[in-house]
Design an enzyme around this catalytic site. Structure first.
Site: not given
Ligand code: 5RP
Length: 220
Positions: A28, A84, A95, A97, A103
């Site tokens: 995600t 992140d 997390g 997102g 996940e």
């Molecule tokens: C979602 C996640 C994502 O993998 C993480 O937040 C990275 O997101 P992005 O690709 O938008 O930087 O853990 O829960």
């Protein structure tokens, strides 16, 4: 290159890890959205996808990619997701997102976790990014107190957010995660914690890192 261009680059590069004829695990986030768009070009070659969030499911289905329930598959060769933060051993904070629990469930089904990230995500010690923790709502205050006592972290409930599982996210700032495996094991024991966003036991085997020089492959 912009951060968005780096995300598109690694999203495309991740296609090389998709095993034709099998089910692929899909994470995600904005980087994974690039991967999903790239995956659409080989949708006829895969048996479907297992998704880690409602948002990713909707995007996969909009491309005509079959989404299977996690209970329909026993194992998958690869799970592709962003992070992140990722350290030099492949441990990650995830997390941002709010999809961390699903996940981790899909990552657990997979033989290999392939992380796709732009170079800003690679860190020496994790903790600069607030650590997300999915918590059953009635335990939020106690979990936040416990973080302050055990690790000195300052925790807040993410405002206005309910996870796909009906819970809240607690974000913990001010941590230095020197021992990710130990912290993951400890926090996961606290009553009310559904999942902590440290991916140590389910760390990446490979990270495709988007850099100004192109995609760097890190193996752990
Ligand atoms: C979602 C996640 C994502 O993998 C993480 O937040 C990275 O997101 P992005 O690709 O938008 O930087 O853990 O829960």
């Amino acid at each position: 290159m912009t951060q968005d261009e780096l995300k598109a680059l690694v999203g495309q590069a991740a296609l090389a890890y998709v095993v034709p004829g099998t089910v692929v695990g899909v994470g995600t986030g904005s980087t994974v959205n690039c991967f999903i768009d790239a995956l659409a070009t080989m949708k006829g070659q895969i048996a479907g996808a297992v998704s880690s969030s409602v948002k990713s499911t909707e995007r996969l289905q909009a491309h005509g990619i079959t989404v299977l329930d996690a209970n329909q598959v026993q194992s998958i060769p690869v799970y592709i997701d962003g992070a992140d933060e990722i350290d030099h051993s492949g441990c990650m904070i995830k997390g941002g997102g709010a999809a961390l629990t699903r996940e981790k469930i899909v990552a657990d089904l997979a033989e290999h976790f392939v992380c796709i990230a732009d170079e800003s995500k690679l860190v020496e010690v994790m903790g600069q990014f607030p650590l997300p923790v999915e918590v059953i709502p009635m335990a939020a205050a106690q979990v936040m107190r416990r973080f302050a006592q055990a690790y000195g972290g300052a925790a807040t409930v993410r405002a206005g957010l309910v996870t796909d599982n009906g819970n809240v996210i607690v974000d913990v700032r001010g941590l230095k995660i020197n021992e990710p495996l130990a912290m993951e094991a400890e926090v996961n024991q606290w009553p009310g914690v559904v999942t902590v966003g440290i991916f140590g036991r389910h760390r990446a085997k490979v990270c495709l890192l988007g850099t100004a020089q192109g995609v760097k492959t890190l193996s752990f």
